[in-house]
Design an enzyme around this catalytic site. Structure first.
Site, mmCIF file in Angstrom:
data_model
loop_
_atom_site.group_PDB
_atom_site.id
_atom_site.type_symbol
_atom_site.label_atom_id
_atom_site.label_comp_id
_atom_site.label_asym_id
_atom_site.label_seq_id
_atom_site.Cartn_x
_atom_site.Cartn_y
_atom_site.Cartn_z
ATOM 1 N N ARG A 276 -8.186 -4.475 4.376
ATOM 2 C CA ARG A 276 -8.747 -5.381 3.371
ATOM 3 C C ARG A 276 -10.110 -4.848 2.921
ATOM 4 N NH1 ARG A 276 -6.804 -10.396 2.345
ATOM 5 N NH2 ARG A 276 -5.668 -10.399 4.323
ATOM 6 N N GLU A 348 1.690 -7.538 5.034
ATOM 7 C CA GLU A 348 1.974 -7.514 3.591
ATOM 8 C C GLU A 348 1.536 -6.186 2.967
ATOM 9 O OE1 GLU A 348 0.168 -9.154 -0.542
ATOM 10 O OE2 GLU A 348 -0.250 -10.338 1.250
ATOM 11 N N SER A 351 3.279 -7.842 -3.141
ATOM 12 C CA SER A 351 3.565 -9.220 -3.512
ATOM 13 C C SER A 351 4.107 -9.196 -4.932
ATOM 14 C CB SER A 351 2.292 -10.065 -3.423
ATOM 15 O OG SER A 351 2.586 -11.431 -3.514
ATOM 16 N N ARG A 391 -2.919 0.294 1.876
ATOM 17 C CA ARG A 391 -2.081 -0.271 2.939
ATOM 18 C C ARG A 391 -0.890 0.636 3.249
ATOM 19 N NH1 ARG A 391 -2.259 -6.857 2.899
ATOM 20 N NH2 ARG A 391 -4.520 -7.041 2.586
#
Length: 425
Positions: A276, A348, A351, A391
């Protein structure tokens, strides 16, 4: 943005949709403002019509020599000229209040979206791939990465927390991932490559739903522009204030851009490592289509994102988000969660959301249902990550790590790595 006509026709349905989002009923407040605006508009239109009629009648009375009637009409016109501006201001003020109220509420969830308060009530749809078995204890990327060029200390020294300085082969691998993703989406999945602005105006961020509610999650410049939190903002707003003549084929766009987020809503989460960040790169997918094509387009976008993970041989699962975890502008959202062996968890990585006409109404993005048709309708918009580059880099490091602290380069990325097959400490 919600359609006021639907709320007028079925206020109970609107309140039921809000209840699924955990919100109190709002239809009564919205309709009270709507009634007030329509009453003022009617008075204003009647006054304007009477002013025009009286002005015309003055000349007719003067032509007949009826000065008494002419003077009375002049007085009436003068009074109307004085009263009409106040009605115009009231109409503007009440209309702005109504628009702000309609813009404040999230999109209605689709009927198949599960009820739930938070991410713990999301529903798993499927899994792909088998997590690798290690003959050593796999490390988290935050422990593995620094020896390979993931420099957290220098990033923090230059810019503060949640910034990272990538060096050498690590920076090359990061770049390779972004290029591989963009090539795949544009060459295989039908998305047109775009290079959009990274700074946008208020109306662009309002159009995709980040403003006004989520301003604290964004970075604002001194000249009142916003750094994009995702290329969704720039790409989707490419059709704002536009009437598209032909949407028989969905308009698909993709971009690899830096993204900037303050992470105000995620304070204290993932403070360690590269998960993040305030600045990160992402390949974004956006589609604009007809309402009747949006279900199939959502599935196409999900498949497009899944294909990247499968090409990289990264195990993942698909989650259907519940009403409490879904984004503000979404009607339905699927999350792809990649397996991270160092964390022993799925996290995640993409999305993918169907927004219906919610964003199109905020942007006034329309299309003609038929060639040459005068009537226009609001388009449907969709967006998703294809994928988040940082990520994905984390997932590659953790899934392809070796006992000596090195990391193998996935086969799909080798053509982008200039002969580099292993990142070594």
């Amino acid at each position: 943005m919600h359609d006021i006509r639907l709320i007028r026709d079925d206020p109970q349905s609107f309140d039921a949709a809000l209840a699924r989002r955990g919100l109190e009923p709002a239809a009564a407040d919205i309709l009270a403002l709507d009634t007030q605006r329509r009453e003022v508009t009617t008075k204003l239109q009647e006054g304007q019509s009477r002013r025009n009629e009286a002005s015309k009648a003055i000349g007719q009375a003067m032509g007949k020599g009826d000065t008494g009637t002419a003077e009375a009409l002049k007085k009436e016109v003068a009074e109307l000229k004085q009263s009409l501006p106040a009605l115009e201001e009231t109409e503007r003020r009440v209309g702005a209040q109504l628009e702000a109220l309609l813009a404040a509420y999230p999109n209605r969830p689709a009927d198949d979206v599960p009820e739930g308060a938070d991410e713990s009530e999301n529903v798993e749809q499927d899994r792909w791939g088998t997590p690798r078995s290690f003959d050593f204890a796999p490390q988290e990327h935050a422990d593995l990465g620094p020896a390979l060029g993931m420099d957290f200390e220098t990033g923090a020294k230059i810019s503060g927390a949640r910034f990272t300085f990538l060096r050498g082969d690590m920076a090359r691998l990061h770049r390779a991932l972004g290029q591989f993703m963009l090539d795949r989406q544009t060459r295989e999945n039908g998305y047109a490559e775009c290079a959009p602005p990274l700074l946008v105006r208020d109306e662009a961020v309002f159009g995709t739903g980040q403003l006004p509610k989520f301003a604290e999650d964004l970075f604002r410049t001194t000249d009142d522009r916003w750094l994009i939190p995702t290329a969704e903002v720039s790409l989707t707003n490419a059709v704002r204030e536009t009437i598209l003549d032909d949407l028989t084929i969905p308009l698909r766009m993709s971009a690899l851009t830096p993204c900037f987020r303050s992470e105000a809503g995620a304070a204290g989460r993932d403070t360690r490592g590269f998960i993040r960040q305030h600045q990160f790169e992402k390949v974004e997918l956006v589609s604009v289509c007809r309402p009747e094509d949006s279900a199939a387009e959502h599935e196409h976008m999900v498949r497009s994102a899944k294909g990247v993970l499968e090409a990289l041989e990264l195990p993942y699962r698909t989650m259907l988000l519940c009403t409490g975890d879904m984004g503000f502008g979404a009607r339905r959202t699927y999350d792809l969660e990649v397996w991270l062996p160092g964390q022993d968890a799925y996290r995640e990585i993409s999305s993918i959301s169907w927004c219906g006409d919610f964003q199109a109404r905020r942007m006034n993005a329309r299309y003609r249902p038929e060639d040459g048709a005068k009537k226009t309708e609001f388009a449907h918009t969709l967006n998703g990550s294809g994928l988040a580059v940082g990520r994905t880099l984390v997932a590659v490091l953790e899934n392809y790590q070796q006992a000596d602290g090195s990391v193998r380069v996935p086969d799909a990325l080798k053509p982008y790595m200039g002969g580099i097959e292993v990142l070594a400490p």
